[in-house]
Scaffold this motif. Sequence first.
Motif, PDB file in Angstrom:
ATOM      1  N   ALA A  94      17.757   4.080  -4.272  1.00 14.62           N
ATOM      2  CA  ALA A  94      18.004   5.268  -5.010  1.00 14.62           C
ATOM      3  C   ALA A  94      16.751   5.557  -6.076  1.00 14.62           C
ATOM      4  CB  ALA A  94      19.389   4.987  -5.833  1.00 14.62           C
ATOM      5  N   ASP A  95      16.256   4.335  -6.469  1.00 12.68           N
ATOM      6  CA  ASP A  95      14.945   4.456  -7.116  1.00 12.68           C
ATOM      7  C   ASP A  95      13.719   4.685  -6.432  1.00 12.68           C
ATOM      8  OD1 ASP A  95      14.576   1.834  -6.306  1.00 12.68           O
ATOM      9  OD2 ASP A  95      14.863   0.984  -8.111  1.00 12.68           O
ATOM     10  N   GLY A  96      13.660   4.775  -5.251  1.00 16.00           N
ATOM     11  CA  GLY A  96      12.548   5.146  -4.401  1.00 16.00           C
ATOM     12  C   GLY A  96      11.793   3.806  -4.007  1.00 16.00           C
ATOM     13  N   VAL A  97      12.273   2.525  -4.235  1.00 13.05           N
ATOM     14  CA  VAL A  97      11.668   1.622  -3.665  1.00 13.05           C
ATOM     15  C   VAL A  97      12.024   1.154  -2.425  1.00 13.05           C
ATOM     16  CG1 VAL A  97      11.443  -1.036  -4.015  1.00 13.05           C
ATOM     17  CG2 VAL A  97      11.379   0.557  -5.866  1.00 13.05           C
ATOM     18  N   ASP A  98      11.224   0.717  -1.395  1.00  7.94           N
ATOM     19  CA  ASP A  98      11.469   0.306  -0.187  1.00  7.94           C
ATOM     20  C   ASP A  98      11.774  -1.128  -0.186  1.00  7.94           C
ATOM     21  OD1 ASP A  98      11.202   2.826   0.776  1.00  7.94           O
ATOM     22  OD2 ASP A  98       8.971   2.401   1.601  1.00  7.94           O
ATOM     23  N   ARG A  99      12.831  -1.308   0.702  1.00 11.23           N
ATOM     24  CA  ARG A  99      13.269  -2.725   0.651  1.00 11.23           C
ATOM     25  C   ARG A  99      13.783  -3.036   2.223  1.00 11.23           C
ATOM     26  NH1 ARG A  99      11.751  -5.947  -3.407  1.00 11.23           N
ATOM     27  NH2 ARG A  99      13.452  -7.512  -3.315  1.00 11.23           N
ATOM     28  N   TRP A 100      13.956  -4.444   2.544  1.00 19.06           N
ATOM     29  CA  TRP A 100      14.441  -4.845   3.843  1.00 19.06           C
ATOM     30  C   TRP A 100      15.950  -5.483   3.751  1.00 19.06           C
ATOM     31  CZ3 TRP A 100      13.207  -4.649   8.941  1.00 19.06           C
ATOM     32  CH2 TRP A 100      11.936  -4.210   9.306  1.00 19.06           C
ATOM     33  N   ILE A 101      16.786  -5.093   4.430  1.00 20.99           N
ATOM     34  CA  ILE A 101      18.187  -5.629   4.336  1.00 20.99           C
ATOM     35  C   ILE A 101      18.440  -6.304   5.591  1.00 20.99           C
ATOM     36  CG2 ILE A 101      18.884  -4.270   2.526  1.00 20.99           C
ATOM     37  CD1 ILE A 101      20.523  -2.613   4.794  1.00 20.99           C
ATOM     38  N   ALA A 127      11.747 -10.377   0.603  1.00 21.49           N
ATOM     39  CA  ALA A 127      10.978 -11.680   0.432  1.00 21.49           C
ATOM     40  C   ALA A 127      10.509 -12.294   1.743  1.00 21.49           C
ATOM     41  CB  ALA A 127      11.507 -12.571  -0.682  1.00 21.49           C
ATOM     42  N   THR A 128      11.492 -12.498   2.434  1.00 29.54           N
ATOM     43  CA  THR A 128      11.370 -12.957   3.710  1.00 29.54           C
ATOM     44  C   THR A 128      10.745 -12.208   4.746  1.00 29.54           C
ATOM     45  OG1 THR A 128      13.481 -13.985   3.486  1.00 29.54           O
ATOM     46  CG2 THR A 128      12.710 -14.060   5.881  1.00 29.54           C
ATOM     47  N   LYS A 129      10.876 -10.904   4.774  1.00 30.96           N
ATOM     48  CA  LYS A 129      10.024 -10.006   5.717  1.00 30.96           C
ATOM     49  C   LYS A 129       8.442  -9.978   5.111  1.00 30.96           C
ATOM     50  CE  LYS A 129      12.632  -8.526   8.911  1.00 30.96           C
ATOM     51  NZ  LYS A 129      12.318  -8.527  10.402  1.00 30.96           N
ATOM     52  N   LEU A 130       8.307 -10.149   4.005  1.00 35.43           N
ATOM     53  CA  LEU A 130       6.872  -9.937   3.452  1.00 35.43           C
ATOM     54  C   LEU A 130       6.205 -11.530   3.758  1.00 35.43           C
ATOM     55  CD1 LEU A 130       7.400  -8.452  -0.116  1.00 35.43           C
ATOM     56  CD2 LEU A 130       6.422  -7.548   1.645  1.00 35.43           C
TER      57      LEU A 130
END
Length: 464
Positions: A94-101, A127-130
């Motif tokens: 919602a804050d525009g930040v891209d994440r992995w789930i 963190a794992t994906k990075l």
Amino acid sequence: MTKSSFPASGGDHLDLLLATSEIGIWELDAATGKALRNLRHDQIFGHDQLLDHWSGDVFLTYVVEEDRKRVGALLNASLTDGEPWSFETRIRRADGVDRWISAKGVPKFSETGEVTKLIGHVIDITATKLTEDRLRLLSKELNHRVANTFTIMNSMIRHASKKANTVDQLALTLMERLAALARSNKVLVAEEAERSSLHDILKMELEAFLGWQKRISISGKLHIWFSGEASEALALIFHELLTNAVKHGALSVPSGRVNLTVEECPDRRVKINWVETGGPSLVGDRRTGIGSTILQNAMRDEGTVKLDFAAEGLKCDIVINDSFRREAPDIPEPVAPAREDQPIADDGAFSGQRIMVVEDDPIIGLDISDILKSRGAQVIGPFTNVASALKAIRDKPDAVLLDVNLGQETTDVVASQLSDLSIPFLVLSGQFDSSDLGAAFKGVTLMSKPFRERDLVAAVHRLL
């Protein structure tokens, strides 16, 4: 004895597990499409508090567009066919930040076999994906550098063979240039693997020319950071300039000097000027060898190198484009002064000394043995495994040259036993920082591979 067990519900422990593991849990009603969640679930999607409404359709709006169709199809298959729902995807919070789930769900069925709901969990795995991306990048870069290194070595051999008059001259030229490659690699694999400072590059190269450092003056800003490619190019350029100055230029005579100035331009280009004075007169029409070829082509298309063989001394103007620069904190630090280089030991310098070698690479072991034997040492080994090394220690050699890694083994136990017996030893390793080694190596001298014959002999002298 009375047996005790947790209550069947285990509610408090489940709450603790969910809180500490930061797992979002959800339950999707198949009939209404509405979902129950815990607070962590909505926090993963960028909300500080639980939203009033959540559904499969709402969830899909957070999934990035290129993944949305795939994830939606998996959700439909789970609801209609009772398939487990398991996937990884990128979301935009919602804050525009891209994440992995990572999300997993299993269907629950009615007595008639229809799906009534899905229950599952969601975890933020950014963190794992990075880390995975970083490892893939490093692997790709390593393969690229190894391939380039072999190509550079082939070129060095081909060009040097055309100019060398003797086998010894060819060997010396190749060893010097391979040492330059090794020093540039040390800079590149340091703590900032993707970038290096001009200060570190110069310091590393000047350490190979200790006897001439006092006649080299450096001015300007040195804590400018460059990409790995630029760092490698600059290391090779400075090596060629220093080598030429010592053999043919200003540093080949006592009165000669080298002035190196660094200028940071407003457009973020960096200009480096190398000026030699007080040396022998130069001939303007110079034959182009591998040194000149490296100098003029090392910066590729990200900068320029111009040579001027002026009668009063060589001038070299290096320009590095902004594209080769990297950002890093600017911490002023002068180039550390170095001690005067030691002369290489004469034949017979180790006469009567029993020196043990522990090295699993047969070529390196043979090279070390030849260096020691040529100076009169009695070489014990080389030993390629820990068991044989421990057995040989019983004869109490005068000194030991010890590799850290022997295949799948480490030599910590050998180092500990050497310390207990007060037998001096020198660590030879591909690692560049002794702090990375185990406690058994604390306080010992570390010589990183590859090493110069001169440096190895001097280090053994200090041991004895």
